[in-house]
Design an enzyme around this catalytic site. Structure first.
Site, PDB file in Angstrom:
ATOM      1  N   SER A  43       0.859  -1.168   0.000  1.00 20.35           N
ATOM      2  CA  SER A  43       0.000   0.000   0.000  1.00 20.35           C
ATOM      3  C   SER A  43       0.907   1.233   0.000  1.00 20.35           C
ATOM      4  CB  SER A  43      -0.883  -0.041   1.243  1.00 20.35           C
ATOM      5  OG  SER A  43      -1.514   1.195   1.391  1.00 20.35           O
TER       6      SER A  43
ATOM      7  N   ASP B 161      -4.744   6.015   2.251  1.00 18.54           N
ATOM      8  CA  ASP B 161      -5.038   4.942   1.287  1.00 18.54           C
ATOM      9  C   ASP B 161      -5.111   5.484  -0.148  1.00 18.54           C
ATOM     10  OD1 ASP B 161      -5.462   2.214   1.080  1.00 18.54           O
ATOM     11  OD2 ASP B 161      -7.548   2.239   1.734  1.00 18.54           O
TER      12      ASP B 161
ATOM     13  N   ASN C 266     -11.133   4.487  -5.966  1.00 18.29           N
ATOM     14  CA  ASN C 266     -11.350   5.925  -5.770  1.00 18.29           C
ATOM     15  C   ASN C 266     -12.127   6.279  -4.502  1.00 18.29           C
ATOM     16  OD1 ASN C 266     -13.611   4.800  -6.927  1.00 18.29           O
ATOM     17  ND2 ASN C 266     -14.082   6.592  -8.169  1.00 18.29           N
TER      18      ASN C 266
ATOM     19  N   SER D 243     -10.003  -2.876  -3.926  1.00 20.50           N
ATOM     20  CA  SER D 243      -8.971  -2.776  -4.962  1.00 20.50           C
ATOM     21  C   SER D 243      -7.609  -3.019  -4.319  1.00 20.50           C
ATOM     22  CB  SER D 243      -9.023  -1.379  -5.585  1.00 20.50           C
ATOM     23  OG  SER D 243      -7.811  -1.131  -6.260  1.00 20.50           O
TER      24      SER D 243
ATOM     25  N   GLU E  41     -21.267  -1.224 -11.658  1.00 18.66           N
ATOM     26  CA  GLU E  41     -21.072   0.231 -11.560  1.00 18.66           C
ATOM     27  C   GLU E  41     -19.765   0.529 -12.279  1.00 18.66           C
ATOM     28  OE1 GLU E  41     -23.013   2.435 -10.565  1.00 18.66           O
ATOM     29  OE2 GLU E  41     -24.478   1.398  -9.345  1.00 18.66           O
TER      30      GLU E  41
ATOM     31  N   CYS F   9     -16.202   8.336 -11.086  1.00 24.00           N
ATOM     32  CA  CYS F   9     -16.782   7.674 -12.261  1.00 24.00           C
ATOM     33  C   CYS F   9     -17.812   8.539 -12.976  1.00 24.00           C
ATOM     34  CB  CYS F   9     -17.419   6.373 -11.832  1.00 24.00           C
ATOM     35  SG  CYS F   9     -18.554   6.601 -10.462  1.00 24.00           S
TER      36      CYS F   9
ATOM     37  N   GLU G  19     -12.402   7.445 -21.225  1.00 23.90           N
ATOM     38  CA  GLU G  19     -12.390   7.847 -19.812  1.00 23.90           C
ATOM     39  C   GLU G  19     -10.933   8.042 -19.367  1.00 23.90           C
ATOM     40  OE1 GLU G  19     -13.288   4.902 -16.733  1.00 23.90           O
ATOM     41  OE2 GLU G  19     -14.601   6.365 -15.776  1.00 23.90           O
TER      42      GLU G  19
ATOM     43  N   GLU H  44     -27.347   1.424  -7.085  1.00 25.25           N
ATOM     44  CA  GLU H  44     -26.936   1.455  -5.685  1.00 25.25           C
ATOM     45  C   GLU H  44     -27.718   2.569  -5.000  1.00 25.25           C
ATOM     46  OE1 GLU H  44     -22.445   1.367  -5.943  1.00 25.25           O
ATOM     47  OE2 GLU H  44     -22.845  -0.655  -5.214  1.00 25.25           O
TER      48      GLU H  44
HETATM   49  P1  NAD Z   1     -10.615  -1.879 -12.378  1.00 26.04           P
HETATM   50  O1  NAD Z   1     -11.683  -2.301 -13.308  1.00 26.04           O
HETATM   51  O2  NAD Z   1      -9.210  -1.983 -12.817  1.00 26.04           O
HETATM   52  O3  NAD Z   1     -10.696  -2.746 -11.017  1.00 26.04           O
HETATM   53  C1  NAD Z   1     -11.869  -2.775 -10.241  1.00 26.04           C
HETATM   54  C2  NAD Z   1     -11.816  -3.985  -9.316  1.00 26.04           C
HETATM   55  O4  NAD Z   1     -11.966  -5.171 -10.082  1.00 26.04           O
HETATM   56  C3  NAD Z   1     -10.503  -4.142  -8.547  1.00 26.04           C
HETATM   57  O5  NAD Z   1     -10.806  -4.565  -7.233  1.00 26.04           O
HETATM   58  C4  NAD Z   1      -9.787  -5.252  -9.322  1.00 26.04           C
HETATM   59  O6  NAD Z   1      -8.882  -6.002  -8.541  1.00 26.04           O
HETATM   60  C5  NAD Z   1     -10.958  -6.121  -9.747  1.00 26.04           C
HETATM   61  N1  NAD Z   1     -10.750  -6.946 -10.933  1.00 26.04           N
HETATM   62  C6  NAD Z   1      -9.961  -6.700 -12.000  1.00 26.04           C
HETATM   63  N2  NAD Z   1     -10.088  -7.686 -12.918  1.00 26.04           N
HETATM   64  C7  NAD Z   1     -10.985  -8.571 -12.405  1.00 26.04           C
HETATM   65  C8  NAD Z   1     -11.569  -9.787 -12.886  1.00 26.04           C
HETATM   66  N3  NAD Z   1     -11.236 -10.304 -14.072  1.00 26.04           N
HETATM   67  N4  NAD Z   1     -12.476 -10.418 -12.105  1.00 26.04           N
HETATM   68  C9  NAD Z   1     -12.847  -9.923 -10.907  1.00 26.04           C
HETATM   69  N5  NAD Z   1     -12.322  -8.763 -10.396  1.00 26.04           N
HETATM   70  C10 NAD Z   1     -11.412  -8.108 -11.145  1.00 26.04           C
HETATM   71  O7  NAD Z   1     -11.025  -0.410 -11.927  1.00 26.04           O
HETATM   72  P2  NAD Z   1     -10.193   0.629 -11.044  1.00 26.04           P
HETATM   73  O8  NAD Z   1      -9.033   1.068 -11.873  1.00 26.04           O
HETATM   74  O9  NAD Z   1      -9.954   0.049  -9.696  1.00 26.04           O
HETATM   75  O10 NAD Z   1     -11.239   1.813 -10.870  1.00 26.04           O
HETATM   76  C11 NAD Z   1     -11.461   2.786 -11.819  1.00 26.04           C
HETATM   77  C12 NAD Z   1     -12.678   2.470 -12.665  1.00 26.04           C
HETATM   78  O11 NAD Z   1     -13.800   2.253 -11.823  1.00 26.04           O
HETATM   79  C13 NAD Z   1     -13.054   3.604 -13.585  1.00 26.04           C
HETATM   80  O12 NAD Z   1     -13.418   3.105 -14.853  1.00 26.04           O
HETATM   81  C14 NAD Z   1     -14.263   4.226 -12.906  1.00 26.04           C
HETATM   82  O13 NAD Z   1     -15.127   4.914 -13.752  1.00 26.04           O
HETATM   83  C15 NAD Z   1     -14.904   3.024 -12.291  1.00 26.04           C
HETATM   84  N6  NAD Z   1     -15.766   3.419 -11.161  1.00 26.04           N
HETATM   85  C16 NAD Z   1     -17.128   3.336 -11.302  1.00 26.04           C
HETATM   86  C17 NAD Z   1     -17.970   3.749 -10.273  1.00 26.04           C
HETATM   87  C18 NAD Z   1     -19.474   3.683 -10.416  1.00 26.04           C
HETATM   88  O14 NAD Z   1     -20.154   3.704  -9.404  1.00 26.04           O
HETATM   89  N7  NAD Z   1     -20.031   3.611 -11.599  1.00 26.04           N
HETATM   90  C19 NAD Z   1     -17.422   4.244  -9.091  1.00 26.04           C
HETATM   91  C20 NAD Z   1     -16.034   4.308  -8.975  1.00 26.04           C
HETATM   92  C21 NAD Z   1     -15.215   3.893 -10.022  1.00 26.04           C
END
Ligand code: NAD
Length: 487
Positions: free
Chosen positions: A26, A93, A153, A178, A250, A284, A384, A461
């Site tokens: 971390s 964090d 985030n 994450s 989401e 997001c 994005e 949600e």
């Molecule tokens: P990410 O998609 O890289 O990861 C999200 C989570 O999914 C992490 O915990 C990761 O370890 C897990 N993950 C990755 N691959 C996986 C798989 N194959 N199977 C299961 N889990 C898996 O996203 P990020 O970089 O952590 O976050 C940023 C993204 O999240 C942006 O696109 C943002 O828009 C989106 N986001 C959306 C919302 C919403 O409410 N709509 C809110 C916050 C962030």
């Protein structure tokens, strides 16, 4: 180390370690310093967490909704009492300034526990369906063991937004934060136990993109709620569909904010800044395509530039700081590469455009950046970025701007600024998005459903609507007479 938790995982009411898992460091984004060292869950840890949730779920579901609600409301109370400490942890964090985390992170999580704890006693009622002398009734049943997977985030908020409705309905949850922000969810698990939640109802395991699939494809999991990017959403929804599991997605966005010529310019600039710079642009629902009517363009850009250049960037632990670093080195590199593409494709750089020279050290800082004269086909207008990069586009016709705003695969959010209330409603009615704002932006109180359409996901949600995504209807037909058969 500054923020080392007792152990990596929280299972069956206690911290658990398995050092055989891959190391997760971390990193405090403001300095690049390692503040905790954890381990990703091994398959044995995944099994242990799911087994503990499965054991605990039936008893939890047998509690009355009022009893379950009492635990959630107690958790909300504890979170509010510890807001300062939880906010400081969230700042470590994520690198988000304490000025933000103290008002937007644990407090929003607490709102969620308070809201669902409060409504659940009356929200799960079923219906009675008269059928002559027979009748039927419906009841809302929990799904069983559900998985929450978080983005980096809003680590504490995401854990609470998923746990509160899931637990209220009588489910048990295994939550995976994450790998970039592993700390906050562990504290939520501790607080829920302190509030009286039975052991095993809420478990936290660490892990990355290799751990997530073990949870999603596990046969004992009934539902997956993911907050993440669209590419991850496609993979998770696909894996869940293979076993016909429930999903809430989401995902990401490239949302439009439309500023009409009769809008209050300063208010519209406030909305655009909130919708691009809060949390260093890592939100997001951000309105990253700001369509400004040509008649307002010069005034809008001049005032926006001045206000953007006055943003205080710096140490997130200083209460005066208004903008912190990006969450990680990788995210900063990604954002800087988009900024370079904006410049190369001919957008006009109004302000920002690089690394601030006012902040020293190894933090992952980026200047709040505004591009004008952005056209719809530029990469910065289509993808994005997830950083503090605002694209300003011109328009002069309502129908034209609606078509351009909708010309994207995403559909998370949208905003409209205008003094003409009829136009505001007419326009939001035609925008393809799940969550929309008129004359404000990015406010997400727990009372209001939140979620996207198109590639930005499905399910909602917050609000009572979330309960539908963590429970299912059971219908019971009651025969009052003799059962008749033709044979
Ligand atoms: P990410 O998609 O890289 O990861 C999200 C989570 O999914 C992490 O915990 C990761 O370890 C897990 N993950 C990755 N691959 C996986 C798989 N194959 N199977 C299961 N889990 C898996 O996203 P990020 O970089 O952590 O976050 C940023 C993204 O999240 C942006 O696109 C943002 O828009 C989106 N986001 C959306 C919302 C919403 O409410 N709509 C809110 C916050 C962030």
């Amino acid at each position: 180390m500054k923020a080392q938790p007792q152990a990596s995982h929280f299972i069956d009411g206690a911290y658990v370690e398995d050092t055989a898992g891959t190391v997760i460091e971390s990193i405090y984004p403001a300095t690049g310093e390692v503040i905790a060292r954890l381990h990703a869950a091994t398959p044995a840890i995944v099994e242990q967490a799911i087994a503990s949730a499965k054991r605990a779920q039936k008893e939890w579901a047998s509690w009355s909704p009022t009893q379950r609600g009492r635990v959630l409301k107690k958790a909300a109370e504890i979170m509010r009492e510890r807001n300062r400490a939880l906010s400081e942890l969230e700042t470590l964090d994520t690198g988000k300034p304490i000025q933000e985390t103290i008002v937007a992170d644990p407090t929003s999580g607490a709102d969620s526990f308070e809201f669902f704890g409060g409504i659940i006693a009356s929200a799960l009622n079923g219906s009675h369906i008269p059928l002559g002398s027979d009748f039927a009734y419906t009841k809302r049943a929990p799904l069983g063991v559900v998985v929450g997977i978080g983005a980096w985030n809003y680590p504490q908020q995401i854990a609470c937004w998923k746990a509160a409705p899931a637990l209220a309905c009588g489910n048990a949850m295994v939550f995976k934060p994450s790998e970039v922000t592993p700390l906050g969810a562990l504290k939520i698990a501790e607080i829920l136990i302190e509030a009286g939640l039975p052991k095993g109802v809420f478990n936290v395991i660490q892990g990355d993109r290799d751990t997530g699939p073990l949870l999603v494809s596990h046969p004992d999991i009934a539902k997956v709620s993911l907050t993440g990017s669209v590419p991850t959403g496609r993979k998770v929804a696909g894996a869940a569909a293979a076993q016909l599991k429930h999903v809430t997605m989401e995902l990401g966005g490239k949302s439009p904010i439309i500023v009409f010529d009769d809008a209050d310019v300063d208010s519209a600039i406030s909305g655009a800044m909130l919708g691009n710079f809060y949390s260093t642009g890592q939100v997001c629902s951000n309105g990253t395509r700001v369509f400004v009517h040509k008649a307002l363009k010069q005034t809008f850009l001049a005032r926006l530039k001045a206000r953007t250049e006055a943003i205080l960037i710096g140490d997130p632990q200083d209460e005066a700081t208004q903008m912190g670093p990006m969450v990680s080195y990788a995210q900063r590199e990604k954002v800087l590469s988009y900024i370079e593409q904006g410049k190369a494709q001919g957008a006009t750089l109004i302000t920002g455009g690089g690394i601030p020279n006012t902040v020293s050290g190894e933090g992952f800082y980026v200047q709040p950046t505004v591009f004008a004269d952005v056209s719809d086909d530029m990469v910065i207008a289509r993808e994005e970025i997830f950083g503090p990069v605002m694209c300003v586009l011109d328009f002069d016709d309502e129908a034209e701007v609606i078509a351009r705003a909708n010309a994207t695969e995403f559909g998370l959010a949208a905003g409209v600024f205008t003094a003409d209330i009829a136009r505001a409603h007419r326009v939001v009615d035609q925008l393809d998005a799940g969550t929309l704002w008129i004359n404000t932006y990015n406010l997400c109180p727990v009372e209001m459903p939140f979620g996207g359409s198109k590639q930005s996901g499905f399910g909602r949600e917050n609000s009572a609507a979330a309960l539908e995504h963590y429970s299912e209807l059971k219908t019971v037909y009651v025969g009052m007479g003799k059962c008749e058969a033709p044979y």
